[in-house]
Write an enzyme that holds these catalytic residues in place. Structure first.
Site, PDB file in Angstrom:
ATOM      1  N   LYS A   1      32.890  40.098  73.406  1.00 23.70           N
ATOM      2  CA  LYS A   1      31.787  38.951  73.367  1.00 23.70           C
ATOM      3  C   LYS A   1      32.416  37.580  73.647  1.00 23.70           C
ATOM      4  O   LYS A   1      33.547  37.230  73.177  1.00 23.70           O
ATOM      5  CB  LYS A   1      31.495  39.012  71.817  1.00 23.70           C
ATOM      6  CG  LYS A   1      30.240  37.925  71.611  1.00 23.70           C
ATOM      7  CD  LYS A   1      29.812  38.058  70.283  1.00 23.70           C
ATOM      8  CE  LYS A   1      28.496  37.318  70.113  1.00 23.70           C
ATOM      9  NZ  LYS A   1      27.969  37.248  68.627  1.00 23.70           N
TER      10      LYS A   1
ATOM     11  N   SER B   1      22.992  38.286  68.142  1.00 22.69           N
ATOM     12  CA  SER B   1      23.587  37.280  69.256  1.00 22.69           C
ATOM     13  C   SER B   1      24.741  38.138  70.319  1.00 22.69           C
ATOM     14  O   SER B   1      24.761  37.954  71.312  1.00 22.69           O
ATOM     15  CB  SER B   1      24.293  36.224  68.923  1.00 22.69           C
ATOM     16  OG  SER B   1      25.630  36.506  68.051  1.00 22.69           O
TER      17      SER B   1
ATOM     18  N   SER C   1      24.022  40.529  64.101  1.00 22.00           N
ATOM     19  CA  SER C   1      24.658  40.240  65.704  1.00 22.00           C
ATOM     20  C   SER C   1      25.060  41.325  66.252  1.00 22.00           C
ATOM     21  O   SER C   1      25.090  41.278  67.585  1.00 22.00           O
ATOM     22  CB  SER C   1      25.271  38.922  65.865  1.00 22.00           C
ATOM     23  OG  SER C   1      24.324  37.917  65.870  1.00 22.00           O
TER      24      SER C   1
HETATM   25  N1  GLN Z   1      20.126  35.996  64.192  1.00 22.90           N
HETATM   26  C1  GLN Z   1      20.936  35.498  63.068  1.00 22.90           C
HETATM   27  C2  GLN Z   1      21.183  34.182  63.534  1.00 22.90           C
HETATM   28  O1  GLN Z   1      20.681  33.533  64.277  1.00 22.90           O
HETATM   29  C3  GLN Z   1      22.338  36.311  63.070  1.00 22.90           C
HETATM   30  C4  GLN Z   1      23.139  35.642  64.088  1.00 22.90           C
HETATM   31  C5  GLN Z   1      24.526  36.456  64.072  1.00 22.90           C
HETATM   32  O2  GLN Z   1      24.924  37.458  63.481  1.00 22.90           O
HETATM   33  N2  GLN Z   1      25.524  35.932  64.562  1.00 22.90           N
HETATM   34  O3  GLN Z   1      21.896  33.457  62.648  1.00 22.90           O
END
Ligand code: GLN
Length: 493
Positions: free
Chosen positions: A87, A162, A186
């Site tokens: 990532k 994400s 994410s």
């Molecule tokens: N969707 C969640 C956020 O926007 C989690 C994102 C993540 O785990 N990085 O914070």
């Protein structure tokens, strides 16, 4: 050479490389070929590092040749020649790290994240950096400054986020495994949307050194693969104490594959009633219930439990994560690194760099977080959220007195359409209701495919475990995947 090599499991790849059925170069080229065919439709990657990957594959091939001569194939490291993706929120030395943002410009990371270095030391070959929501803030990979990633099962839909690029790359067989990060879901949410297996280990299990900080008390690095066993192989290599991350844990890391076939006889599987709420797509709750029955038939004892503070997880997370993010993202001022914008004074430079460099969602989080931390509001917001976080943690501690594993949905819906939550941040935040609690409590969670909906989109199931008991989760997923075939299904791209 054949692109069919991309359909092998990592274990089959290891065996094929060891027996000399194919070379690391052939394995790599098979994956690159597939990336070239499908990447224009999927957009899983922000950066590909084909040339360095080819160089590494050649080196790995010579190591195989040398080891074969002296009959020492078994001494070679576990992942020698296995291509993986990382990532783009996680650093790899000498490779651009964008975090899905414009604010970093073409920043080249000067060091490699500890967990990635462990994988490289084990012989893995980095193929590229995958797309992510900007600074990991999102659930769809749509907030990336590089444009969205598309779900390989239906390219009009999001892959989740994400870590959407990593999940889509594994689902599309562009790589057998990929690394992601999970602050509030994410890894697990995109794994569910893309029909792959993804684990977020316990907080502290894998070093965060080299993972660009979002919410430091919630961030964990983890992995995606096509099965629980392959995920276990990766996490086992990534995990461990690291002097570069004071929050990494001094817990011994078991060989997760050693007892993975132990089965789940008498495993106490808790089903929290708060996770079967109104508004959840009925196909999801039905499929999860069927999967729980599968567990019963495999020997698990099913116990209804309660995690009473679940409903506060969303507001608590959306105070704590933005608050920590607002502090972490203060460093992007254009002074020492990143894309500096300037029209005048130093203050103008800060304003311009941050104003032009960050996207909408990141700015929203910075403002929310700064407000929650500001004098006069700190106790009412951040302080209060921390207290409720403790209650959520205690819910888990109490539940784990009577169960070994908690089973529940990963997401309230299957993959939604690109743009569907475009103007509605709250609708987007609601996608995270079932994944946030594990981060708030610091416990491990794993998502894996257990069915499809009427659009043939994957449905994921989540298992959460006691802190540092990832091993039990891997055993439970293995038991399920040994007796079902959902993890073997793939999108007809
Ligand atoms: N969707 C969640 C956020 O926007 C989690 C994102 C993540 O785990 N990085 O914070």
């Amino acid at each position: 050479m054949s692109a069919d090599l991309t359909f092998l499991s990592i274990f089959e790849m290891q065996a094929g490389l060891r027996s000399g059925d194919f070379s690391c170069t052939e394995l790599l080229e098979g994956h690159l070929q597939r990336i070239h065919i499908f990447e224009p439709r999927i957009h899983a990657f922000i950066t590909l590092v084909e040339e360095s990957a080819r160089t590494e594959a050649k080196k790995a091939d010579s190591r195989f040749v040398d080891a074969r001569k002296v009959n020492q194939i078994d001494q070679l490291p576990a992942l020698l020649g296995i291509p993986i993706a990382v990532k783009d929120l996680i650093t790899v030395k000498d490779v651009r790290c964008s975090c899905g943002s414009k604010v970093l410009g073409n920043w080249i990371a000067p060091f490699t994240a500890t967990a990635v270095q462990h994988l490289i030391n084990a012989g893995a070959i980095i193929i590229g950096k995958t797309n992510t929501d900007e600074f990991a803030m999102g659930s769809s990979t749509e907030t990336s400054a590089f444009g969205p990633t598309f779900n390989p099962w239906d390219t009009t839909r999001v892959p989740g986020g994400s870590s959407g690029g990593s999940a889509a790359a594994v689902a599309a067989r562009m790589v057998p495994a990929a690394i992601g990060s999970d602050t509030g879901g994410s890894i697990r949410q995109p794994a569910a949307f893309c029909g792959v297996t993804g684990m977020k280990p316990s907080y502290g299990r894998v070093s965060r050194y080299g993972l660009v900080a979002y919410g430091s008390s919630l961030d964990s690095m983890g992995a995606f693969a096509r099965s629980g066993a392959e995920t276990a192989l990766l996490i086992g290599i990534m995990a461990g104490l690291d002097k570069m991350d004071s929050t990494s844990a001094a817990q011994p890391v078991p060989d997760y594959l050693k007892k993975i076939e132990n089965g789940i006889k008498r495993l106490r599987l808790g089903v929290p009633r708060e996770y079967f709420i109104e508004g959840i797509q009925p196909e999801i709750s039905n499929t999860i219930k069927e999967s729980i029955e599968t567990y019963r038939s495999l020997g698990a004892e099913i116990i209804e439990i309660s995690l009473p503070h679940t409903k506060y997880a969303l507001p608590v997370y959306y105070l704590i994560a933005p608050a920590e993010a607002s502090a972490n993202l203060a460093r992007y001022d254009g002074v020492r690194f990143g894309a500096r914008q300037s029209t005048g004074s130093m203050i103008d430079m800060f304003f311009d760099t941050r104003g032009q460099g960050f996207g909408q969602e990141v700015k929203r989080r910075i403002m929310l977080g700064t407000y929650a931390l500001s004098a006069g509001y700190y106790d009412a917001y951040y302080g209060q959220a921390q207290k409720v976080r403790t209650l959520i943690k205690q819910d888990f501690e109490k539940a784990f007195e009577s169960v070994d594993v908690i089973a529940c949905p990963v997401t309230p819906t299957t993959a939604f359409k690109v743009g569907e939550h475009g103007d509605d941040p709250l609708a987007m935040y609601l996608e995270d209701v079932f994944t946030l609690p594990a981060n708030l409590a610091g416990v491990p969670g794993i998502a894996f495919p257990v069915g499809v909906d009427s659009y043939k989109l994957p449905i994921g199931m989540q298992l959460m475990g006691k802190r540092f008991e990832e091993e039990t989760l891997f055993q439970a997923v293995q038991a399920f995947q040994q007796s079902t075939t959902f993890h073997l299904q793939y999108p007809a791209l």
